[in-house]
Design a protein around this motif. Structure first.
Motif, PDB file in Angstrom:
ATOM      1  N   ARG A 180      32.531  30.981 -51.823  1.00  0.00           N
ATOM      2  CA  ARG A 180      31.956  31.535 -53.053  1.00  0.00           C
ATOM      3  C   ARG A 180      31.845  33.056 -52.970  1.00  0.00           C
ATOM      4  O   ARG A 180      32.022  33.755 -53.970  1.00  0.00           O
ATOM      5  N   LEU A 181      31.525  33.529 -51.787  1.00  0.00           N
ATOM      6  CA  LEU A 181      31.420  34.979 -51.587  1.00  0.00           C
ATOM      7  C   LEU A 181      32.758  35.645 -51.862  1.00  0.00           C
ATOM      8  O   LEU A 181      32.832  36.653 -52.586  1.00  0.00           O
ATOM      9  N   ASP A 182      33.808  35.075 -51.330  1.00  0.00           N
ATOM     10  CA  ASP A 182      35.147  35.624 -51.543  1.00  0.00           C
ATOM     11  C   ASP A 182      35.534  35.572 -53.015  1.00  0.00           C
ATOM     12  O   ASP A 182      36.082  36.534 -53.564  1.00  0.00           O
ATOM     13  N   ASP A 183      35.225  34.463 -53.671  1.00  0.00           N
ATOM     14  CA  ASP A 183      35.539  34.325 -55.098  1.00  0.00           C
ATOM     15  C   ASP A 183      34.789  35.359 -55.933  1.00  0.00           C
ATOM     16  O   ASP A 183      35.346  35.943 -56.869  1.00  0.00           O
ATOM     17  N   PHE A 184      33.529  35.595 -55.596  1.00  0.00           N
ATOM     18  CA  PHE A 184      32.717  36.540 -56.356  1.00  0.00           C
ATOM     19  C   PHE A 184      33.282  37.953 -56.261  1.00  0.00           C
ATOM     20  O   PHE A 184      33.426  38.646 -57.277  1.00  0.00           O
ATOM     21  N   PHE A 185      33.590  38.385 -55.052  1.00  0.00           N
ATOM     22  CA  PHE A 185      34.082  39.753 -54.884  1.00  0.00           C
ATOM     23  C   PHE A 185      35.493  39.917 -55.432  1.00  0.00           C
ATOM     24  O   PHE A 185      35.837  40.967 -55.973  1.00  0.00           O
ATOM     25  N   PHE A 186      36.300  38.866 -55.324  1.00  0.00           N
ATOM     26  CA  PHE A 186      37.651  38.942 -55.888  1.00  0.00           C
ATOM     27  C   PHE A 186      37.577  39.028 -57.413  1.00  0.00           C
ATOM     28  O   PHE A 186      38.275  39.842 -58.033  1.00  0.00           O
ATOM     29  N   SER A 187      36.753  38.205 -58.020  1.00  0.00           N
ATOM     30  CA  SER A 187      36.643  38.185 -59.481  1.00  0.00           C
ATOM     31  C   SER A 187      36.133  39.504 -60.040  1.00  0.00           C
ATOM     32  O   SER A 187      36.505  39.916 -61.141  1.00  0.00           O
ATOM     33  N   ASN A 188      35.265  40.166 -59.282  1.00  0.00           N
ATOM     34  CA  ASN A 188      34.664  41.407 -59.774  1.00  0.00           C
ATOM     35  C   ASN A 188      35.309  42.650 -59.189  1.00  0.00           C
ATOM     36  O   ASN A 188      34.820  43.768 -59.405  1.00  0.00           O
ATOM     37  N   GLN A 189      36.439  42.446 -58.479  1.00  0.00           N
ATOM     38  CA  GLN A 189      37.201  43.559 -57.933  1.00  0.00           C
ATOM     39  C   GLN A 189      36.318  44.507 -57.127  1.00  0.00           C
ATOM     40  O   GLN A 189      36.344  45.740 -57.281  1.00  0.00           O
ATOM     41  N   LEU A 190      35.534  43.936 -56.222  1.00  0.00           N
ATOM     42  CA  LEU A 190      34.671  44.710 -55.338  1.00  0.00           C
ATOM     43  C   LEU A 190      35.155  44.534 -53.901  1.00  0.00           C
ATOM     44  O   LEU A 190      35.676  43.478 -53.538  1.00  0.00           O
ATOM     45  N   SER A 191      34.987  45.543 -53.103  1.00  0.00           N
ATOM     46  CA  SER A 191      35.421  45.475 -51.704  1.00  0.00           C
ATOM     47  C   SER A 191      34.214  45.204 -50.807  1.00  0.00           C
ATOM     48  O   SER A 191      33.097  45.659 -51.088  1.00  0.00           O
ATOM     49  N   TYR A 192      34.462  44.470 -49.731  1.00  0.00           N
ATOM     50  CA  TYR A 192      33.374  44.145 -48.809  1.00  0.00           C
ATOM     51  C   TYR A 192      33.945  43.704 -47.473  1.00  0.00           C
ATOM     52  O   TYR A 192      35.139  43.386 -47.354  1.00  0.00           O
ATOM     53  N   ASP A 193      33.101  43.686 -46.449  1.00  0.00           N
ATOM     54  CA  ASP A 193      33.427  43.152 -45.134  1.00  0.00           C
ATOM     55  C   ASP A 193      32.439  42.043 -44.815  1.00  0.00           C
ATOM     56  O   ASP A 193      31.333  41.992 -45.380  1.00  0.00           O
ATOM     57  N   VAL A 194      32.830  41.149 -43.920  1.00  0.00           N
ATOM     58  CA  VAL A 194      31.935  40.046 -43.567  1.00  0.00           C
ATOM     59  C   VAL A 194      31.673  40.020 -42.070  1.00  0.00           C
ATOM     60  O   VAL A 194      32.507  40.438 -41.264  1.00  0.00           O
ATOM     61  N   LEU A 195      30.491  39.534 -41.727  1.00  0.00           N
ATOM     62  CA  LEU A 195      30.168  39.164 -40.360  1.00  0.00           C
ATOM     63  C   LEU A 195      29.927  37.665 -40.390  1.00  0.00           C
ATOM     64  O   LEU A 195      29.017  37.178 -41.073  1.00  0.00           O
ATOM     65  N   LEU A 196      30.757  36.899 -39.688  1.00  0.00           N
ATOM     66  CA  LEU A 196      30.700  35.441 -39.723  1.00  0.00           C
ATOM     67  C   LEU A 196      29.942  34.902 -38.516  1.00  0.00           C
ATOM     68  O   LEU A 196      30.134  35.356 -37.387  1.00  0.00           O
ATOM     69  N   TYR A 197      29.097  33.928 -38.777  1.00  0.00           N
ATOM     70  CA  TYR A 197      28.344  33.266 -37.721  1.00  0.00           C
ATOM     71  C   TYR A 197      28.389  31.767 -37.955  1.00  0.00           C
ATOM     72  O   TYR A 197      28.316  31.300 -39.087  1.00  0.00           O
ATOM     73  N   GLU A 198      28.504  31.018 -36.864  1.00  0.00           N
ATOM     74  CA  GLU A 198      28.559  29.569 -36.988  1.00  0.00           C
ATOM     75  C   GLU A 198      27.176  28.984 -37.262  1.00  0.00           C
ATOM     76  O   GLU A 198      27.021  28.064 -38.049  1.00  0.00           O
ATOM     77  N   ASP A 199      26.168  29.541 -36.605  1.00  0.00           N
ATOM     78  CA  ASP A 199      24.803  29.048 -36.752  1.00  0.00           C
ATOM     79  C   ASP A 199      24.058  29.872 -37.796  1.00  0.00           C
ATOM     80  O   ASP A 199      24.048  31.105 -37.730  1.00  0.00           O
ATOM     81  N   ARG A 200      23.421  29.189 -38.739  1.00  0.00           N
ATOM     82  CA  ARG A 200      22.733  29.898 -39.812  1.00  0.00           C
ATOM     83  C   ARG A 200      21.591  30.756 -39.287  1.00  0.00           C
ATOM     84  O   ARG A 200      21.286  31.805 -39.835  1.00  0.00           O
ATOM     85  N   ASP A 201      20.956  30.321 -38.198  1.00  0.00           N
ATOM     86  CA  ASP A 201      19.867  31.112 -37.628  1.00  0.00           C
ATOM     87  C   ASP A 201      20.367  32.462 -37.131  1.00  0.00           C
ATOM     88  O   ASP A 201      19.625  33.456 -37.157  1.00  0.00           O
ATOM     89  N   ASP A 202      21.624  32.499 -36.660  1.00  0.00           N
ATOM     90  CA  ASP A 202      22.184  33.759 -36.186  1.00  0.00           C
ATOM     91  C   ASP A 202      22.349  34.756 -37.329  1.00  0.00           C
ATOM     92  O   ASP A 202      22.293  35.976 -37.105  1.00  0.00           O
ATOM     93  N   LEU A 203      22.563  34.248 -38.539  1.00  0.00           N
ATOM     94  CA  LEU A 203      22.677  35.142 -39.696  1.00  0.00           C
ATOM     95  C   LEU A 203      21.385  35.915 -39.893  1.00  0.00           C
ATOM     96  O   LEU A 203      21.393  37.124 -40.141  1.00  0.00           O
ATOM     97  N   ALA A 204      20.278  35.216 -39.792  1.00  0.00           N
ATOM     98  CA  ALA A 204      18.984  35.854 -39.985  1.00  0.00           C
ATOM     99  C   ALA A 204      18.730  36.896 -38.908  1.00  0.00           C
ATOM    100  O   ALA A 204      18.225  37.994 -39.192  1.00  0.00           O
ATOM    101  N   VAL A 205      19.075  36.577 -37.674  1.00  0.00           N
ATOM    102  CA  VAL A 205      18.884  37.524 -36.572  1.00  0.00           C
ATOM    103  C   VAL A 205      19.705  38.782 -36.807  1.00  0.00           C
ATOM    104  O   VAL A 205      19.223  39.904 -36.625  1.00  0.00           O
TER     105      VAL A 205
END
Length: 360
Positions: A180-205
């Protein structure tokens, strides 16, 4: 096929368990009669009678999910969903304290419900077609609309997701949220980078450490993260939603009366907010001339007998926990360290989705 078979086995097991409980209760009361269904007819037991005989409602909730359900070191439950359970207890008994809470998670929550071990499940899973058809469970109404959102620190200086340009976003890897994140930025022609984490708790950290400019996930989960941060007020959940998720009370599918009681309890909370009836002004509102308010408070017309409840049951609910807006503010407002905007959870009169059928 296995899911359908599992569901049928659960329903059969639930019927056997509840039948046994009824027969034991009858024997203990000195009754010489045994209740048996007629040939070819299903055996049904009134959940309302079962709950009243027990003396309290058994409610399953998620814990911990700050703002929705949490338990203090002293063992006291609190949260938005917890108040929904207390409202049902107030409807049945006139006393919001007559409820027992049990933490359940995973698919077993539906098994416990089908087995009759709990009377009500609150907000453990989004409302989906499979959950509404495969487990002998029924979602009675929506108490909270959720969806994927963004949380950003105030230092970023943005108030809308459409302002997110050239930012780094933390997101769970190989998830629907990432797509959904990719779809949102593609649809609105916005640029972004991602940091991917397997565990959701790591996202918060990672977000707390400032390694990303924003974090994305369900708004309720972001709210829980926000409340655990050193400075919750320095972070904002943006108003846009990238998905739709509906949460609400869940009951067994075999008791229409009990489902109606739980549903109408939620509707009473929503209507009370719409009519301006609160836990603070409820006594003065008893003299209101508006027919809808008088019916809501049981001043005129008996709107409880058809449900097997008192004429004043909605009055007891509002007096006990407040209206929907009061509950929302209590657990998500500034005083609670929340500040989760009403958004879709605002009344329909205010541009939201919260709507309840009238009382008559």
């Amino acid at each position: 096929m296995k899911l359908h078979l599992f569901s049928r086995l659960l329903r059969i097991s639930a019927s056997v368990t509840l039948l046994g409980a009824l027969l034991l209760s009858a024997q203990g009361a000195g009754s010489a009669q045994e209740a048996e269904p007629q040939a070819g007819e299903p055996f049904t037991i009134s959940m309302l009678e079962t709950v009243r005989a027990r003396g309290y409602v058994i409610c399953a909730a998620t814990s911990p999910l700050p703002g929705f359900a949490q338990v203090s070191p002293e063992g006291l439950w609190s949260g938005f969903d917890i108040d929904m359970c207390r409202a049902v207890a107030a409807a049945v008994f006139g006393d919001p304290s007559r409820v027992e809470f049990r933490p359940l998670s995973g698919q077993s929550r539906f098994a416990h419900l089908a087995m009759g071990e709990v009377d009500l499940v609150v907000r453990n899973a989004p409302w989906t077609m499979s959950r509404d058809t495969l487990y002998g469970a029924t979602y009675v109404a929506t108490s909270f609309f959720d969806g994927q959102a963004f949380m950003v620190p105030d230092r970023l200086g943005v108030v809308s997701a459409y302002e997110l340009e050239d930012v780094t976003i933390c997101v769970a890897a190989n998830s629907e949220a990432e797509q959904r994140l990719d779809d949102f930025f593609f649809s609105n022609q916005l640029s972004y980078d991602v940091l991917l984490y397997e565990d959701r708790d790591d996202l918060a950290v990672s977000y707390r450490a400032g390694e990303c400019d924003a974090i994305t996930g369900s708004a309720s989960w972001l709210q829980a993260i926000r409340r655990t941060m050193p400075e919750p007020g320095a972070n904002a959940i943006l108003p846009e939603r990238l998905s739709k998720e509906a949460y609400g009370p869940v009951v067994r599918s075999d008791d229409v009366q009990w489902a109606a009681i739980v549903r109408r309890t939620l509707y009473a909370l929503i209507n009370a907010e719409e009519y301006g009836v609160t836990s603070v002004n409820i006594e003065s509102m008893m003299s209101a001339r508006t027919p809808a308010i008088r019916r809501l408070l049981g001043v005129e017309d008996d709107v409880g007998s058809d449900l097997g409840l008192r004429a004043t049951w909605m009055r007891d609910v509002i007096r006990s926990v407040g209206n929907y807006g009061e509950i929302y503010s209590r657990h998500f407002g500034a005083a609670a360290g929340g500040q989760l905007l009403r958004g879709q959870n605002a009344l329909w009169l205010n541009g939201g989705l919260m709507y309840a059928p009238p009382v008559y």
